[in-house]
Design a protein around this motif. Structure first.
Motif, PDB file in Angstrom:
ATOM      1  N   MET A   1       0.818  -1.187   0.000  1.00  0.00           N
ATOM      2  CA  MET A   1       0.000   0.000   0.000  1.00  0.00           C
ATOM      3  C   MET A   1       0.872   1.264   0.000  1.00  0.00           C
ATOM      4  N   VAL A   2       1.913   1.271   0.832  1.00  0.00           N
ATOM      5  CA  VAL A   2       2.787   2.439   0.932  1.00  0.00           C
ATOM      6  C   VAL A   2       3.510   2.681  -0.392  1.00  0.00           C
ATOM      7  N   LEU A   3       3.957   1.600  -1.037  1.00  0.00           N
ATOM      8  CA  LEU A   3       4.652   1.762  -2.324  1.00  0.00           C
ATOM      9  C   LEU A   3       3.704   2.265  -3.412  1.00  0.00           C
ATOM     10  N   THR A   4       2.462   1.843  -3.371  1.00  0.00           N
ATOM     11  CA  THR A   4       1.480   2.340  -4.333  1.00  0.00           C
ATOM     12  C   THR A   4       1.258   3.838  -4.139  1.00  0.00           C
ATOM     13  N   LEU A   5       1.156   4.258  -2.885  1.00  0.00           N
ATOM     14  CA  LEU A   5       1.007   5.691  -2.594  1.00  0.00           C
ATOM     15  C   LEU A   5       2.243   6.471  -3.024  1.00  0.00           C
ATOM     16  N   LEU A   6       3.416   5.909  -2.806  1.00  0.00           N
ATOM     17  CA  LEU A   6       4.654   6.567  -3.238  1.00  0.00           C
ATOM     18  C   LEU A   6       4.669   6.741  -4.756  1.00  0.00           C
ATOM     19  N   ALA A   7       4.287   5.701  -5.486  1.00  0.00           N
ATOM     20  CA  ALA A   7       4.241   5.787  -6.950  1.00  0.00           C
ATOM     21  C   ALA A   7       3.249   6.857  -7.390  1.00  0.00           C
ATOM     22  N   GLY A   8       2.094   6.900  -6.750  1.00  0.00           N
ATOM     23  CA  GLY A   8       1.108   7.928  -7.076  1.00  0.00           C
ATOM     24  C   GLY A   8       1.630   9.329  -6.791  1.00  0.00           C
ATOM     25  N   PHE A   9       2.363   9.486  -5.700  1.00  0.00           N
ATOM     26  CA  PHE A   9       2.933  10.784  -5.351  1.00  0.00           C
ATOM     27  C   PHE A   9       3.970  11.219  -6.380  1.00  0.00           C
ATOM     28  N   LEU A  10       4.792  10.294  -6.850  1.00  0.00           N
ATOM     29  CA  LEU A  10       5.793  10.620  -7.865  1.00  0.00           C
ATOM     30  C   LEU A  10       5.128  11.080  -9.160  1.00  0.00           C
ATOM     31  N   VAL A  11       4.069  10.410  -9.540  1.00  0.00           N
ATOM     32  CA  VAL A  11       3.329  10.821 -10.741  1.00  0.00           C
ATOM     33  C   VAL A  11       2.707  12.192 -10.516  1.00  0.00           C
ATOM     34  N   TYR A  12       2.168  12.418  -9.321  1.00  0.00           N
ATOM     35  CA  TYR A  12       1.574  13.706  -8.965  1.00  0.00           C
ATOM     36  C   TYR A  12       2.597  14.841  -9.076  1.00  0.00           C
ATOM     37  N   LEU A  13       3.846  14.563  -8.722  1.00  0.00           N
ATOM     38  CA  LEU A  13       4.896  15.577  -8.827  1.00  0.00           C
ATOM     39  C   LEU A  13       5.315  15.834 -10.274  1.00  0.00           C
ATOM     40  N   ALA A  14       5.342  14.793 -11.081  1.00  0.00           N
ATOM     41  CA  ALA A  14       5.906  14.906 -12.421  1.00  0.00           C
ATOM     42  C   ALA A  14       4.923  15.391 -13.479  1.00  0.00           C
ATOM     43  N   VAL A  15       3.730  14.881 -13.480  1.00  0.00           N
ATOM     44  CA  VAL A  15       2.800  15.132 -14.582  1.00  0.00           C
ATOM     45  C   VAL A  15       2.422  16.611 -14.739  1.00  0.00           C
ATOM     46  N   PRO A  16       2.099  17.341 -13.660  1.00  0.00           N
ATOM     47  CA  PRO A  16       1.717  18.748 -13.868  1.00  0.00           C
ATOM     48  C   PRO A  16       2.821  19.599 -14.495  1.00  0.00           C
ATOM     49  N   ASN A  17       4.076  19.234 -14.297  1.00  0.00           N
ATOM     50  CA  ASN A  17       5.195  20.004 -14.830  1.00  0.00           C
ATOM     51  C   ASN A  17       5.663  19.529 -16.199  1.00  0.00           C
ATOM     52  N   MET A  18       5.138  18.427 -16.679  1.00  0.00           N
ATOM     53  CA  MET A  18       5.654  17.827 -17.906  1.00  0.00           C
ATOM     54  C   MET A  18       5.480  18.744 -19.119  1.00  0.00           C
ATOM     55  N   GLY A  19       4.352  19.392 -19.254  1.00  0.00           N
ATOM     56  CA  GLY A  19       4.130  20.272 -20.404  1.00  0.00           C
ATOM     57  C   GLY A  19       5.130  21.418 -20.443  1.00  0.00           C
ATOM     58  N   THR A  20       5.315  22.065 -19.297  1.00  0.00           N
ATOM     59  CA  THR A  20       6.272  23.168 -19.216  1.00  0.00           C
ATOM     60  C   THR A  20       7.693  22.669 -19.459  1.00  0.00           C
ATOM     61  N   ALA A  21       8.031  21.513 -18.889  1.00  0.00           N
ATOM     62  CA  ALA A  21       9.380  20.971 -19.064  1.00  0.00           C
ATOM     63  C   ALA A  21       9.660  20.636 -20.527  1.00  0.00           C
ATOM     64  N   LEU A  22       8.672  20.096 -21.226  1.00  0.00           N
ATOM     65  CA  LEU A  22       8.870  19.776 -22.650  1.00  0.00           C
ATOM     66  C   LEU A  22       8.978  21.037 -23.500  1.00  0.00           C
ATOM     67  N   ARG A  23       8.165  22.054 -23.186  1.00  0.00           N
ATOM     68  CA  ARG A  23       8.292  23.327 -23.915  1.00  0.00           C
ATOM     69  C   ARG A  23       9.652  23.961 -23.641  1.00  0.00           C
ATOM     70  N   ALA A  24      10.122  23.862 -22.404  1.00  0.00           N
ATOM     71  CA  ALA A  24      11.432  24.419 -22.056  1.00  0.00           C
ATOM     72  C   ALA A  24      12.548  23.658 -22.763  1.00  0.00           C
ATOM     73  N   ALA A  25      12.401  22.359 -22.909  1.00  0.00           N
ATOM     74  CA  ALA A  25      13.426  21.555 -23.592  1.00  0.00           C
ATOM     75  C   ALA A  25      13.595  22.002 -25.041  1.00  0.00           C
ATOM     76  N   ARG A  26      12.486  22.366 -25.677  1.00  0.00           N
ATOM     77  CA  ARG A  26      12.521  22.793 -27.076  1.00  0.00           C
ATOM     78  C   ARG A  26      12.623  24.304 -27.227  1.00  0.00           C
ATOM     79  N   ALA A  27      12.634  25.019 -26.104  1.00  0.00           N
ATOM     80  CA  ALA A  27      12.603  26.492 -26.111  1.00  0.00           C
ATOM     81  C   ALA A  27      11.418  26.961 -26.949  1.00  0.00           C
ATOM     82  N   ASP A  28      10.273  26.321 -26.689  1.00  0.00           N
ATOM     83  CA  ASP A  28       9.044  26.582 -27.434  1.00  0.00           C
ATOM     84  C   ASP A  28       8.183  27.558 -26.642  1.00  0.00           C
ATOM     85  N   GLY A  29       8.232  28.821 -27.031  1.00  0.00           N
ATOM     86  CA  GLY A  29       7.461  29.831 -26.324  1.00  0.00           C
ATOM     87  C   GLY A  29       7.622  31.188 -26.980  1.00  0.00           C
TER      88      GLY A  29
END
Length: 150
Positions: A1-29
Motif C-alpha cells: 500500500m505504501v509503495l502504491t502511494l509513493l508511486a502515485g505521489f511521484l506521478v503527482y509531482l511529475a505530470v503537472p510540470n511535464m508540459g512546461t518541461a517539454l516546452r522548455a526543452a525545445r525552447a518553445d514559447g
C-alpha cells in the motif's frame, strides 16, 4: 500500500510540470530578452548556488514579466542590465535561454520510477499466484486418460 502511494505521489509531482518541461526543452514559447537586475546566491558548504532575477520582455513588446529567474544562470553568466536572449515558455517564475533546458529528464525519471514500482507490485501478479497454489509449474497440465490404453 505504501509503495502504491509513493508511486502515485511521484506521478503527482511529475505530470503537472511535464508540459512546461517539454516546452522548455525545445525552447518553445515567446521569444524576447531577459534583463538581469539582481543576483541571488545561497552558500552551501563547499558550494554556491546563484540565479539572476530580472525582467522579461517579448520581442513584439506585448509581454512584460518582472521578478522572473533566468533558468540555468549563475554568478558569471550575466551582467546587471545587459539584455540576453530568452524564451518565455509559460513557467510561473522563470524564463529560459534560447537553447532550452534539460528539466524534462527529471520528470521522466520520476515517472519511470513510479512505473517500475507499480510493475514490481502488480505487473507480475499471475506468476506469483501460480507459485502459491502449491502446484509445481511442470505439473499444471496433465494428460487426460493417462494409464488407460484402449
Amino acid at each position: 500500500m505504501v509503495l502504491t502511494l509513493l508511486a502515485g505521489f511521484l506521478v503527482y509531482l511529475a505530470v503537472p510540470n511535464m508540459g512546461t518541461a517539454l516546452r522548455a526543452a525545445r525552447a518553445d514559447g515567446t521569444p524576447g530578452v531577459f534583463v538581469p537586475q539582481r543576483l541571488y546566491c545561497i552558500q552551501h558548504p563547499g558550494h554556491e548556488s546563484c540565479v539572476w532575477v530580472g525582467e522579461f520582455r517579448s520581442g513584439d513588446g506585448k509581454v512584460r514579466r518582472t521578478e522572473v529567474e533566468m533558468y540555468g544562470s549563475d554568478r558569471s553568466s550575466h551582467r546587471r542590465g545587459e539584455a540576453v536572449p530568452a524564451v518565455d515558455v509559460g513557467a510561473d517564475s522563470r524564463v529560459y535561454g534560447p537553447g532550452g533546458s534539460n528539466e524534462w529528464i527529471f520528470n521522466v525519471l520520476l515517472i519511470l520510477v513510479a512505473l517500475a514500482i507499480l510493475w514490481s507490485l502488480y505487473g507480475r501478479r499471475p506468476r506469483r499466484d501460480a507459485r502459491r497454489s502449491g502446484v509445481p509449474a511442470g505439473d499444471a497440465h496433465q494428460e487426460v486418460g493417462e494409464g488407460s490404453r484402449g
